[in-house]
Scaffold this motif. Structure first.
Motif, short mmCIF file in Angstrom:
data_model
loop_
_atom_site.label_atom_id
_atom_site.label_comp_id
_atom_site.label_asym_id
_atom_site.label_seq_id
_atom_site.Cartn_x
_atom_site.Cartn_y
_atom_site.Cartn_z
N LEU A 226 -10.89 14.75 -1.39
CA LEU A 226 -11.49 13.61 -0.89
C LEU A 226 -11.18 12.23 -1.70
O LEU A 226 -11.66 11.20 -1.05
CB LEU A 226 -12.89 14.05 -0.88
CG LEU A 226 -13.10 14.97 0.33
CD1 LEU A 226 -14.66 15.73 0.09
CD2 LEU A 226 -12.82 14.56 1.88
N ARG A 227 -10.60 12.31 -2.87
CA ARG A 227 -10.64 11.07 -3.69
C ARG A 227 -9.09 10.73 -3.75
O ARG A 227 -8.57 9.60 -4.60
CB ARG A 227 -11.10 11.21 -4.96
CG ARG A 227 -12.66 11.43 -4.92
CD ARG A 227 -13.27 12.16 -6.06
NE ARG A 227 -12.79 11.61 -7.31
CZ ARG A 227 -12.04 12.14 -8.29
NH1 ARG A 227 -11.51 13.17 -8.15
NH2 ARG A 227 -11.71 11.40 -9.33
N HIS B 236 -3.11 2.59 -3.07
CA HIS B 236 -1.43 2.66 -2.78
C HIS B 236 -0.92 3.53 -3.68
O HIS B 236 -1.56 3.69 -4.86
CB HIS B 236 -0.83 1.17 -2.77
CG HIS B 236 -1.24 0.39 -1.72
ND1 HIS B 236 -0.84 -0.84 -1.57
CD2 HIS B 236 -2.13 0.64 -0.67
CE1 HIS B 236 -1.08 -1.21 -0.40
NE2 HIS B 236 -1.77 -0.44 0.32
N ALA B 237 0.03 4.06 -3.44
CA ALA B 237 0.71 5.07 -4.38
C ALA B 237 2.00 4.44 -5.10
O ALA B 237 2.29 3.69 -4.63
CB ALA B 237 1.33 6.38 -3.53
N VAL C 41 14.58 12.06 -7.66
CA VAL C 41 13.47 12.21 -6.88
C VAL C 41 12.50 11.36 -7.08
O VAL C 41 12.20 10.78 -8.23
CB VAL C 41 13.03 13.68 -6.92
CG1 VAL C 41 14.20 14.56 -6.18
CG2 VAL C 41 12.66 14.03 -8.34
N GLN C 42 11.96 10.91 -5.98
CA GLN C 42 10.52 10.22 -6.18
C GLN C 42 9.36 10.97 -6.46
O GLN C 42 8.93 11.95 -5.91
CB GLN C 42 10.31 9.23 -5.12
CG GLN C 42 11.25 8.07 -4.92
CD GLN C 42 11.46 6.97 -5.92
OE1 GLN C 42 10.27 6.32 -6.12
NE2 GLN C 42 12.66 6.70 -6.42
N VAL C 43 8.84 10.63 -7.61
CA VAL C 43 7.50 11.40 -7.97
C VAL C 43 6.27 10.46 -8.20
O VAL C 43 6.52 9.34 -8.50
CB VAL C 43 7.89 12.02 -9.54
CG1 VAL C 43 6.49 12.97 -9.81
CG2 VAL C 43 9.06 12.95 -9.50
N LEU C 44 5.24 10.90 -7.65
CA LEU C 44 4.12 9.98 -7.78
C LEU C 44 3.61 9.89 -9.28
O LEU C 44 3.63 10.90 -9.99
CB LEU C 44 2.94 10.72 -6.81
CG LEU C 44 1.53 10.01 -6.99
CD1 LEU C 44 1.65 8.68 -6.13
CD2 LEU C 44 0.56 10.68 -6.47
N GLU C 45 3.60 8.72 -9.62
CA GLU C 45 2.78 8.32 -10.97
C GLU C 45 1.39 8.17 -10.85
O GLU C 45 0.85 8.84 -11.89
CB GLU C 45 3.68 7.13 -11.50
CG GLU C 45 3.32 6.66 -12.89
CD GLU C 45 3.81 5.37 -13.27
OE1 GLU C 45 4.05 5.24 -14.58
OE2 GLU C 45 4.58 4.75 -12.47
N LYS C 46 0.90 7.75 -10.10
CA LYS C 46 -0.71 7.30 -10.00
C LYS C 46 -0.86 6.65 -8.68
O LYS C 46 -0.25 6.08 -8.12
CB LYS C 46 -0.84 6.21 -11.03
CG LYS C 46 -0.20 4.77 -11.30
CD LYS C 46 -0.62 3.85 -12.22
CE LYS C 46 0.02 2.67 -12.21
NZ LYS C 46 -0.50 1.80 -13.32
N LEU C 47 -2.38 6.67 -8.58
CA LEU C 47 -3.06 5.88 -7.33
C LEU C 47 -3.57 4.80 -8.10
O LEU C 47 -4.26 4.65 -8.93
CB LEU C 47 -3.90 6.81 -6.38
CG LEU C 47 -3.26 8.11 -5.98
CD1 LEU C 47 -4.40 8.83 -5.13
CD2 LEU C 47 -2.26 7.35 -4.98
N GLU C 48 -3.29 3.65 -7.20
CA GLU C 48 -3.93 2.31 -7.49
C GLU C 48 -4.99 1.90 -6.53
O GLU C 48 -4.39 1.64 -5.25
CB GLU C 48 -2.95 1.01 -7.73
CG GLU C 48 -2.28 1.34 -9.10
CD GLU C 48 -1.39 0.11 -9.36
OE1 GLU C 48 -1.06 -0.55 -8.26
OE2 GLU C 48 -0.64 -0.10 -10.31
N LEU C 49 -6.27 1.39 -6.81
CA LEU C 49 -7.29 0.89 -5.79
C LEU C 49 -6.79 -0.53 -5.67
O LEU C 49 -7.07 -1.07 -6.61
CB LEU C 49 -8.54 1.14 -6.42
CG LEU C 49 -9.59 0.63 -5.47
CD1 LEU C 49 -9.60 1.60 -4.13
CD2 LEU C 49 -10.99 0.43 -6.00
#
Length: 258
Positions: A129-130, A164-165, A178-186
């Motif tokens: 949910l976050r 945003h990812a 490959v593209q790997v998620l590093e972090k989420l930014e508000l």
């Protein structure tokens, strides 16, 4: 023959266990959530969030509206704030949305959430949910780190804002990029989040989600607290009942020594 049969079963189990272990590897890291179903105020806030944001699409057929009295929400309050005109407090928590229409909207029928916490776990729900982020390639415009290509839109986005990812390029085991998620930014604040100096404050939103997860955990097993209380009461009763007998047995056992 019986020993061989047992040996085969043990061998089969030994082969299956590593498969389950491998299936759990490589998934997203889940944030730890400390469940507290004894916090009635948290459960009440979670029930309010569930009614306002979840119940329009997701049912909870195993829970009746009047069952909320167990967490301190009286029937009249339920009638005033949670029920449609034709509903009764003795009805199960169901949605007015037609399942066929819901499948057309989202690609799949939204699941019943009665035991979702028991199926997924509190940590999974809290992280999920976050972890929504904007993804223009998805039909709803949203994606999720925990549930990739999720069909559910981010119904709490006005509270959380927009994330945003940020991806980075890494080599996989085969040496491919490959593209790997590093972090989420508000990037856009919500009504329960804020941005100051490039830093995000999400404490209020995290608490909101925590209350909802608390409620979902309680709803999956609403009599757990009562069972715990009964268990302590039974242990106390047995302790009081057995103590005199244990003392008499001890005195009888040691009487010849003393």
């Amino acid at each position: 023959m019986k020993f061989k049969s047992i040996s085969k079963k043990i061998l089969a189990l030994a082969c299956v266990v590593p498969m389950f272990a491998m299936a759990n590897e490589g998934g997203p890291t889940l944030d730890k959530f400390d469940v507290n179903t004894h916090d009635l105020e948290s459960l009440q806030r979670g029930a309010q969030t569930f009614a306002n944001y979840c119940l329009s699409c997701h049912s909870a057929q195993a829970m009746r509206f009047n069952g909320l009295a167990d967490i301190g929400i009286p029937d009249q309050q339920v009638k005033d704030n949670m029920l449609f005109a034709a509903d009764k407090v003795t009805d199960p928590m169901k949605v007015a949305l037609n399942p066929k229409e819901a499948k057309g909207f989202f690609g799949a029928t939204p699941p019943d959430l009665s035991v979702i916490a028991r199926a997924r776990g509190a940590d999974w729900l809290y992280t999920y949910l976050r972890s929504f982020y904007r993804d223009p390639s998805r039909p709803t415009g949203w994606n999720n780190v925990v549930f990739d290509k999720v069909g559910m839109p981010h119904v709490l986005w006005e509270l959380q804002g927009e994330q945003h990812a940020v991806f980075k390029t890494e080599k996989n085991a085969e040496g491919q990029s490959v593209q790997v998620l590093e972090k989420l930014e508000l990037v856009k604040a919500g009504t329960l989040t804020s941005l100051s100096g490039g830093k995000a404050n999400t404490a209020d939103y995290d608490q909101k989600v925590g209350d909802l997860v608390n409620f979902l955990v309680w709803m999956g097993e609403p009599h757990q607290n009562l069972r715990e209380q009964l268990g302590y009461a039974v242990l106390l009763f047995l302790g009081i009942l057995l103590l005199p007998f244990v003392y008499l047995l001890k005195r009888d056992y040691w009487k010849e020594i003393h």
